[in-house]
Design a protein around this motif. Structure first.
Motif, PDB file in Angstrom:
ATOM      1  N   HIS A 247       0.815  -1.217   0.000  1.00 25.78           N
ATOM      2  CA  HIS A 247       0.000   0.000   0.000  1.00 25.78           C
ATOM      3  C   HIS A 247       0.849   1.268   0.000  1.00 25.78           C
ATOM      4  CE1 HIS A 247      -3.387  -2.694   0.812  1.00 25.78           C
ATOM      5  NE2 HIS A 247      -2.587  -3.285   1.692  1.00 25.78           N
ATOM      6  N   GLY A 248       2.143   1.112  -0.313  1.00 21.54           N
ATOM      7  CA  GLY A 248       3.018   2.272  -0.438  1.00 21.54           C
ATOM      8  C   GLY A 248       3.722   2.692   0.834  1.00 21.54           C
ATOM      9  N   ASN A 249       3.553   1.945   1.926  1.00 15.15           N
ATOM     10  CA  ASN A 249       4.220   2.284   3.185  1.00 15.15           C
ATOM     11  C   ASN A 249       5.598   1.628   3.239  1.00 15.15           C
ATOM     12  OD1 ASN A 249       1.834   3.621   4.359  1.00 15.15           O
ATOM     13  ND2 ASN A 249       0.969   1.553   4.363  1.00 15.15           N
ATOM     14  N   VAL A 250       6.623   2.428   3.518  1.00 11.00           N
ATOM     15  CA  VAL A 250       7.994   1.928   3.628  1.00 11.00           C
ATOM     16  C   VAL A 250       8.620   2.529   4.883  1.00 11.00           C
ATOM     17  CG1 VAL A 250      10.222   1.634   2.489  1.00 11.00           C
ATOM     18  CG2 VAL A 250       8.162   1.953   1.103  1.00 11.00           C
ATOM     19  N   VAL A 251       9.194   1.682   5.720  1.00 11.70           N
ATOM     20  CA  VAL A 251       9.864   2.156   6.935  1.00 11.70           C
ATOM     21  C   VAL A 251      11.202   1.436   7.072  1.00 11.70           C
ATOM     22  CG1 VAL A 251       7.674   2.583   8.136  1.00 11.70           C
ATOM     23  CG2 VAL A 251       8.835   0.384   8.424  1.00 11.70           C
ATOM     24  N   HIS A 252      12.048   1.955   7.944  1.00 15.12           N
ATOM     25  CA  HIS A 252      13.241   1.206   8.342  1.00 15.12           C
ATOM     26  C   HIS A 252      13.095   0.831   9.812  1.00 15.12           C
ATOM     27  CE1 HIS A 252      15.284   4.269  10.831  1.00 15.12           C
ATOM     28  NE2 HIS A 252      14.866   5.164   9.945  1.00 15.12           N
ATOM     29  N   LEU A 253      13.666  -0.303  10.175  1.00 18.46           N
ATOM     30  CA  LEU A 253      13.616  -0.796  11.553  1.00 18.46           C
ATOM     31  C   LEU A 253      14.983  -0.648  12.217  1.00 18.46           C
ATOM     32  CD1 LEU A 253      11.486  -4.045  11.005  1.00 18.46           C
ATOM     33  CD2 LEU A 253      10.717  -1.694  11.397  1.00 18.46           C
ATOM     34  N   PHE A 254      15.661   0.450  11.890  1.00 16.92           N
ATOM     35  CA  PHE A 254      16.956   0.812  12.469  1.00 16.92           C
ATOM     36  C   PHE A 254      18.081  -0.052  11.883  1.00 16.92           C
ATOM     37  CE2 PHE A 254      13.587   1.454  15.678  1.00 16.92           C
ATOM     38  CZ  PHE A 254      13.476   2.831  15.526  1.00 16.92           C
ATOM     39  N   GLU A 255      19.273   0.182  12.388  1.00 15.79           N
ATOM     40  CA  GLU A 255      20.455  -0.394  11.768  1.00 15.79           C
ATOM     41  C   GLU A 255      21.001  -1.584  12.554  1.00 15.79           C
ATOM     42  OE1 GLU A 255      22.096   2.130  15.002  1.00 15.79           O
ATOM     43  OE2 GLU A 255      20.488   2.384  13.544  1.00 15.79           O
ATOM     44  N   ARG A 256      21.861  -2.328  11.859  1.00 17.93           N
ATOM     45  CA  ARG A 256      22.660  -3.396  12.468  1.00 17.93           C
ATOM     46  C   ARG A 256      24.115  -3.169  12.067  1.00 17.93           C
ATOM     47  NH1 ARG A 256      18.037  -6.799  10.470  1.00 17.93           N
ATOM     48  NH2 ARG A 256      19.168  -6.955   8.493  1.00 17.93           N
ATOM     49  N   ASP A 257      25.032  -3.397  12.977  1.00 19.32           N
ATOM     50  CA  ASP A 257      26.453  -3.321  12.652  1.00 19.32           C
ATOM     51  C   ASP A 257      26.963  -4.743  12.455  1.00 19.32           C
ATOM     52  OD1 ASP A 257      29.359  -3.101  12.820  1.00 19.32           O
ATOM     53  OD2 ASP A 257      29.007  -1.054  13.474  1.00 19.32           O
ATOM     54  N   CYS A 258      27.511  -4.999  11.272  1.00 17.01           N
ATOM     55  CA  CYS A 258      27.994  -6.339  10.912  1.00 17.01           C
ATOM     56  C   CYS A 258      29.473  -6.290  10.556  1.00 17.01           C
ATOM     57  CB  CYS A 258      27.186  -6.896   9.747  1.00 17.01           C
ATOM     58  SG  CYS A 258      25.407  -6.879  10.008  1.00 17.01           S
ATOM     59  N   SER A 259      30.224  -5.446  11.255  1.00 17.60           N
ATOM     60  CA  SER A 259      31.620  -5.206  10.885  1.00 17.60           C
ATOM     61  C   SER A 259      32.563  -6.329  11.291  1.00 17.60           C
ATOM     62  CB  SER A 259      32.110  -3.888  11.498  1.00 17.60           C
ATOM     63  OG  SER A 259      31.342  -2.800  11.032  1.00 17.60           O
ATOM     64  N   LEU A 260      32.181  -7.149  12.274  1.00 20.42           N
ATOM     65  CA  LEU A 260      33.070  -8.243  12.667  1.00 20.42           C
ATOM     66  C   LEU A 260      32.908  -9.372  11.653  1.00 20.42           C
ATOM     67  CD1 LEU A 260      33.226  -8.562  16.528  1.00 20.42           C
ATOM     68  CD2 LEU A 260      34.702  -7.356  14.946  1.00 20.42           C
ATOM     69  N   GLN A 261      33.853  -9.429  10.716  1.00 13.32           N
ATOM     70  CA  GLN A 261      33.780 -10.363   9.606  1.00 13.32           C
ATOM     71  C   GLN A 261      35.106 -11.085   9.430  1.00 13.32           C
ATOM     72  OE1 GLN A 261      32.596  -8.286   6.047  1.00 13.32           O
ATOM     73  NE2 GLN A 261      30.839  -7.306   7.014  1.00 13.32           N
ATOM     74  N   ARG A 262      35.011 -12.221   8.762  1.00 15.15           N
ATOM     75  CA  ARG A 262      36.198 -12.981   8.376  1.00 15.15           C
ATOM     76  C   ARG A 262      35.953 -13.491   6.963  1.00 15.15           C
ATOM     77  NH1 ARG A 262      37.312 -17.833   7.600  1.00 15.15           N
ATOM     78  NH2 ARG A 262      35.240 -18.494   8.302  1.00 15.15           N
ATOM     79  N   ARG A 263      36.878 -13.189   6.057  1.00 14.41           N
ATOM     80  CA  ARG A 263      36.711 -13.532   4.640  1.00 14.41           C
ATOM     81  C   ARG A 263      35.380 -12.993   4.107  1.00 14.41           C
ATOM     82  NH1 ARG A 263      38.365 -19.924   4.991  1.00 14.41           N
ATOM     83  NH2 ARG A 263      40.535 -19.659   5.572  1.00 14.41           N
ATOM     84  N   HIS A 264      35.038 -11.799   4.537  1.00 14.77           N
ATOM     85  CA  HIS A 264      33.811 -11.113   4.110  1.00 14.77           C
ATOM     86  C   HIS A 264      32.546 -11.835   4.572  1.00 14.77           C
ATOM     87  CE1 HIS A 264      36.518  -8.721   1.705  1.00 14.77           C
ATOM     88  NE2 HIS A 264      36.919  -9.791   1.068  1.00 14.77           N
ATOM     89  N   GLN A 265      32.681 -12.777   5.514  1.00 16.91           N
ATOM     90  CA  GLN A 265      31.523 -13.459   6.084  1.00 16.91           C
ATOM     91  C   GLN A 265      31.287 -12.896   7.480  1.00 16.91           C
ATOM     92  OE1 GLN A 265      29.609 -16.071   4.904  1.00 16.91           O
ATOM     93  NE2 GLN A 265      30.744 -16.923   3.194  1.00 16.91           N
ATOM     94  N   LYS A 266      30.036 -12.547   7.764  1.00 20.83           N
ATOM     95  CA  LYS A 266      29.712 -11.969   9.064  1.00 20.83           C
ATOM     96  C   LYS A 266      29.878 -13.009  10.168  1.00 20.83           C
ATOM     97  CE  LYS A 266      26.363  -9.080   6.664  1.00 20.83           C
ATOM     98  NZ  LYS A 266      24.930  -8.879   6.358  1.00 20.83           N
ATOM     99  N   VAL A 267      30.412 -12.568  11.295  1.00 21.13           N
ATOM    100  CA  VAL A 267      30.665 -13.460  12.425  1.00 21.13           C
ATOM    101  C   VAL A 267      29.814 -13.074  13.628  1.00 21.13           C
ATOM    102  CG1 VAL A 267      32.421 -14.265  14.058  1.00 21.13           C
ATOM    103  CG2 VAL A 267      33.014 -13.945  11.649  1.00 21.13           C
ATOM    104  N   LEU A 268      29.751 -11.786  13.886  1.00 15.85           N
ATOM    105  CA  LEU A 268      29.009 -11.283  15.040  1.00 15.85           C
ATOM    106  C   LEU A 268      28.331  -9.979  14.631  1.00 15.85           C
ATOM    107  CD1 LEU A 268      30.228 -11.530  18.659  1.00 15.85           C
ATOM    108  CD2 LEU A 268      29.251  -9.378  17.918  1.00 15.85           C
ATOM    109  N   GLU A 269      27.038  -9.870  14.925  1.00 17.81           N
ATOM    110  CA  GLU A 269      26.259  -8.697  14.514  1.00 17.81           C
ATOM    111  C   GLU A 269      25.577  -8.086  15.735  1.00 17.81           C
ATOM    112  OE1 GLU A 269      25.411 -11.850  13.326  1.00 17.81           O
ATOM    113  OE2 GLU A 269      25.538 -11.847  11.141  1.00 17.81           O
ATOM    114  N   GLU A 270      25.336  -6.785  15.685  1.00 15.00           N
ATOM    115  CA  GLU A 270      24.689  -6.131  16.817  1.00 15.00           C
ATOM    116  C   GLU A 270      23.800  -4.990  16.346  1.00 15.00           C
ATOM    117  OE1 GLU A 270      27.442  -3.919  19.400  1.00 15.00           O
ATOM    118  OE2 GLU A 270      29.012  -4.304  17.913  1.00 15.00           O
ATOM    119  N   ALA A 271      22.850  -4.651  17.206  1.00 11.64           N
ATOM    120  CA  ALA A 271      21.955  -3.512  16.944  1.00 11.64           C
ATOM    121  C   ALA A 271      21.643  -2.851  18.283  1.00 11.64           C
ATOM    122  CB  ALA A 271      20.667  -3.986  16.279  1.00 11.64           C
TER     123      ALA A 271
END
Length: 656
Positions: free
Chosen positions: A218-242
Motif C-alpha cells: 500500500h506504499g508504506n515503507v519504513v526502516h527498523l533501524f540499523e545493524r552493525d555487521c563489521s566483525l567479519q572474516r573472509r567477508h563473512q559476518k561473524v558477530l552482529e549487533e543492533a
C-alpha cells in the motif's frame, strides 16, 4: 492470513519459520534433500517431502520440484528463508503462475537489486551515495585491470550476482590483480552461475552497517533501524549487533532515509536489507557512508532487530505477503536496549577456520529466556553435513546496554557445549570479551588483525585437558574391568576389584600410550596417597584443574575447556596407517569437498608453499599448497571430483 506454508529451505531458518507459522496457526510443510531426511526441521514440520539428492543444485535449487510439492500438499504460500531460491526472480514468477504466494518482494525488485552493478546505477538515480568504482558490463581482464589502476589500490573485486563474501577479493597491488580476478570469477560462477564482477574502491577502516527495511503493498515503507555487521572474516559476518556502536541520531536519520529511498526506487515489498559501507576512521558521519547492495530477503542476523524492536519479522513477512498494511509508521518505532548475535559454526579456528563435519556427540545450550535466544537447526546426535552451510546455531543476547548484552552473550557461549565437529564457540567468546571491540574501536579488519589474541592460530594442545582425558580413559577401563569381573563372579564382591592403584612397594607408575589430537605420546600414570595423576613428557600439566566437560565418542574422548576440543584416545599400533609413516610430502583433503582446480602435473618441480589445487567446501574455496619443495610424484584426484576429508590427493617426492 494463510492457512499453510511450504518452507523452501533447511536448517535453523526453516526451524525459525516453522516456529512463527505454528504460532499463527499455519500448517507447516518442509521439503528436504536425502541428506536432510532426519534433520531437526523435518522432525519439527507438520509434513515433510523429499525433493532430491544431497547437492543443493539437485534438490533445494530445483524450483519446479518444490512447486510440485506445494501443489500436492495444498500450500497457500512458500517462504524461501534466505539463500537458495530466496532471491531468484524466476522462482518468484513461477510461484505466481502456480497460484501460490511467494513470501518475498516482487520479481522486478529482486531483479533490480540482484545484480550489484545495475543496483548501484539505480540507487544513484535516487540520490543514494555509492562507492566509487566500475559497475559496467565490460568484463575483459585487461580493461578491468586498467580501471582498477585508475581507481587506485586497494580495490575490491565483487561478483555482480554475489553475496556472503563469495566471488569477492581485495587486491592491494596491480601485479596481483589478474590472479584475484580469475579466482573471483571462478568462485562467482560456481556459487551464482554468473562469473561477472565489478571493481570498486576499497574503503579504509570500513564499517559494515545495514538498515532493515519493510514495505507493504500500500506504499508504506519504513526502516527498523540499523545493524552493525563489521566483525567479519573472509567477508563473512561473524558477530552482529543492533544498534550500531557510535551511531548518532543524525547519521541514523540520513542512513535510514537512504535505505527507504532505495527500497522505494524498486517498488519494494516485504523484508529487505540495504547494506552500507562506512568509513569509520573518524567515526560514523552523515557524509561517509556508501550503498553496497540490497538483500531482497530476510537476513541471517534479523533476530537482533527483533530483540530491539519487539517485532517478529517473519510474522510481518506473512502479513505483508497476505496483503495487510504495516501496523505502524516510522514514528511509532523505537529502539529498546542492545542486542548481539554470534554465529556458531562447525569450523576450526586453529586451522584457518576450515569447515568441520561429523556427528554432534554433545550439543547443549544454556536455557533460553526473554534476554537469551538460541536459533538452531541441529540437535545432539545429529550430523553436520558437508553439503551445506556449517552453521550450528545463532546465539542472541539482549541487554539494557551494549556491555550488558556482550556480557550475557559471552556467558552463554561459555556455557555452550559442542563436541564432535570443531566449532568456533571459544573464538566467539573471546570476541565478546576483546577490550578493543568492547570499546568500539573496530572495523571489518578487526578479526584478521587479532587472530592470535582471539585463539584463532595453531596452538599446542592444552595439557590440562589432555591429562583429564587420560585419567578419564583409565577410569573408563577400570569400570569396564570391574563390571566384567562382577559378571564373571556372579556379582560377588572381591578385594581385587579395588581401583586405587595400591601396591606394597611404594608409588605405582605405568606407561599409557595415547593419541592426543593425533599426536603420539606415552603418558605416565601414577598413584600416590592423593590419588591418580598423569605426566605428559614435554608438556607441563598445571597443578589443580578447573571443571572440564568430557564427552565419550566411538573411538575415545573429547575434553572441552572453554569450548576448545581436545581429542584423547588410547594408541593402538594396529590402527596406524602406512601413509602416516612418511607423510611429509603427502597433501590430503583438509575437509570433505570438491576439487575445483589443479595447478600442477605429475613430474613437475614445485617450491614449498606453491599453490597446488583448490578445494571447494561449504560455499568457500580453500587453497592447498606444497608442504615441501620437490617433485610431484602422484596426483590421485581429478578436477571436479568430490573427495572425503583426509583423502590422499597429491604426493611431493624428493627432487631428482
Amino acid at each position: 492470513m494463510f492457512s499453510s506454508v511450504l518452507i523452501a529451505n533447511r536448517g535453523e531458518i526453516a526451524c525459525r519459520i516453522i516456529r512463527t507459522a505454528r504460532r499463527l496457526g499455519m500448517r507447516t510443510i518442509a521439503v528436504h534433500s536425502d541428506a536432510d531426511a532426519d534433520a531437526l526441521f523435518v522432525r519439527d514440520a507438520d509434513e515433510a517431502y523429499a525433493i532430491g539428492p544431497a547437492p543443493a543444485r539437485e534438490s533445494y535449487l530445483v524450483g519446479s520440484r518444490i512447486l510440485e510439492v506445494a501443489r500436492d500438499a495444498g500450500a497457500d504460500c512458500i517462504h524461501p528463508g534466505y539463500g537458495f531460491l530466496s532471491e531468484n526472480a524466476e522462482f518468484a514468477e513461477a510461484c505466481a503462475k502456480a497460484g501460490v504466494t511467494f513470501v518475498g518482494p516482487p520479481p522486478s525488485a529482486i531483479r533490480a537489486m540482484g545484480l550489484k552493478d545495475a543496483a548501484k546505477t539505480l540507487v544513484e538515480r535516487a540520490r543514494v551515495p555509492v562507492v566509487p568504482g566500475y559497475h559496467g558490463h565490460k568484463q575483459d581482464p585487461a580493461f578491468l585491470r586498467e580501471r582498477a589502476a585508475n581507481i587506485g589500490f586497494p580495490v575490491l573485486i565483487k561478483a555482480v550476482a554475489g553475496g556472503g563474501g563469495k566471488g569477492m577479493r581485495r587486491v592491494d597491488r596491480l601485479i596481483d590483480f589478474e590472479e584475484a580476478l580469475l579466482g573471483a570469477q571462478r568462485e562467482a560462477a560456481n556459487a551464482f552461475g554468473d562469473p561477472r564482477v565489478l571493481v570498486e574502491k576499497y574503503v579504509r577502516s570500513p564499517r559494515h552497517v545495514e538498515m532493515q527495511v519493510f514495505a507493504d503493498r500500500h506504499g508504506n515503507v519504513v526502516h527498523l533501524f540499523e545493524r552493525d555487521c563489521s566483525l567479519q572474516r573472509r567477508h563473512q559476518k561473524v558477530l552482529e549487533e543492533a544498534p550500531a556502536p557510535g551511531m548518532t541520531a543524525e547519521v541514523r536519520a540520513a542512513m535510514g532515509q537512504a535505505a527507504v529511498d532505495a527500497a522505494r526506487a524498486v517498488g519494494y515489498v516485504g523484508a529487505g536489507t540495504v547494506e552500507f559501507i562506512a568509513d569509520g576512521s573518524n567515526g560514523l558521519t552523515a557524509d561517509s557512508f556508501f550503498f553496497m547492495e540490497m538483500n531482497t530477503r530476510l537476513q541471517v542476523e534479523h533476530p537482533v532487530t527483533e530483540a530491539i524492536t519487539g517485532l517478529d519479522l517473519v510474522e510481518l513477512q506473512f502479513r505483508v505477503a497476505a496483503g495487510e498494511r504495516l501496523p505502524f509508521a516510522q514514528g511509532d518505532l523505537a529502539i529498546q536496549g542492545h542486542a548481539v548475535e554470534a554465529r556458531l559454526y562447525a569450523e576450526d579456528p586453529e586451522r584457518g577456520f576450515l569447515p568441520s563435519t561429523g556427528r554432534l556427540w554433545a550439543l547443549r545450550f544454556p536455557e533460553e529466556s526473554d534476554r537469551l535466544r538460541i536459533d538452531t537447526g541441529v540437535a545432539e546426535g545429529d550430523e553436520v553435513s558437508p553439503f551445506y552451510d556449517p552453521m550450528i546455531a545463532k546465539v542472541i543476547a539482549h541487554g539494557d546496554t551494549r556491555a550488558q548484552a556482550l556480557d550475557r552473550l559471552a556467558d552463554a557461549l561459555a556455557r555452550t557445549v559442542v563436541a564432535g565437529p570443531r566449532s568456533n564457540v571459544a573464538f566467539l567468546e573471546a570476541l565478546c570479551r576483546a577490550p578493543e571491540f568492547r570499546a568500539g574501536r573496530f572495523d571489518t579488519g578487526f578479526i584478521d588483525r587479532n587472530l592470535e589474541a582471539l585463539g584463532a592460530t595453531a596452538r599446542p594442545f592444552p595439557a590440562a585437558a589432555a591429562a583429564a582425558g587420560a585419567l578419564a580413559l583409565v577410569g573408563q577401563a577400570v569400570r569396564r574391568s570391574i563390571a566384567a569381573a562382577a559378571v564373571a563372579s556372579g556379582g560377588a564382591p572381591s578385594p581385587w576389584d579395588a581401583a586405587d592403584g595400591f601396591q606394597l612397594s611404594g608409588e605405582r607408575q605405568i606407561g599409557l600410550p595415547l593419541l592426543i589430537e593425533g599426536e603420539r605420546l606415552d603418558a605416565v600414570l601414577g598413584w600416590d596417597a592423593e590419588g591418580p595423576s598423569v605426566e605428559l613428557p614435554g608438556h607441563a600439566v598445571p597443578p589443580g584443574s578447573h571443571e572440564l566437560d568430557i564427552v565419550e565418542t566411538e573411538d575415545g574422548l573429547i575434553v572441552l575447556d572453554h569450548g576448545r576440543q581436545t581429542h584423547v584416545r588410547l594408541f593402538d599400533a594396529l590402527d596406524m596407517s602406512f601413509d602416516e609413516a612418511d607423510a611429509g610430502g603427502v597433501v590430503k583433503a583438509p575437509m570433505h569437498g570438491k576439487v575445483v582446480a589443479l595447478f600442477v602435473t605429475e613430474g613437475e618441480t614445485v617450491e614449498k608453499g606453491q599453490k597446488l589445487a583448490i578445494v571447494e567446501a561449504m560455499k568457500m574455496e580453500h587453497a592447498l599448497v606444497a608442504p615441501r619443495a620437490g617433485v610431484v610424484t602422484e596426483i590421485a584426484v581429478e578436477a571436479g571430483q568430490q573427495t572425503p576429508e583426509g583423502a590422499r590427493l597429491i604426493v611431493i617426492g624428493d627432487p631428482d
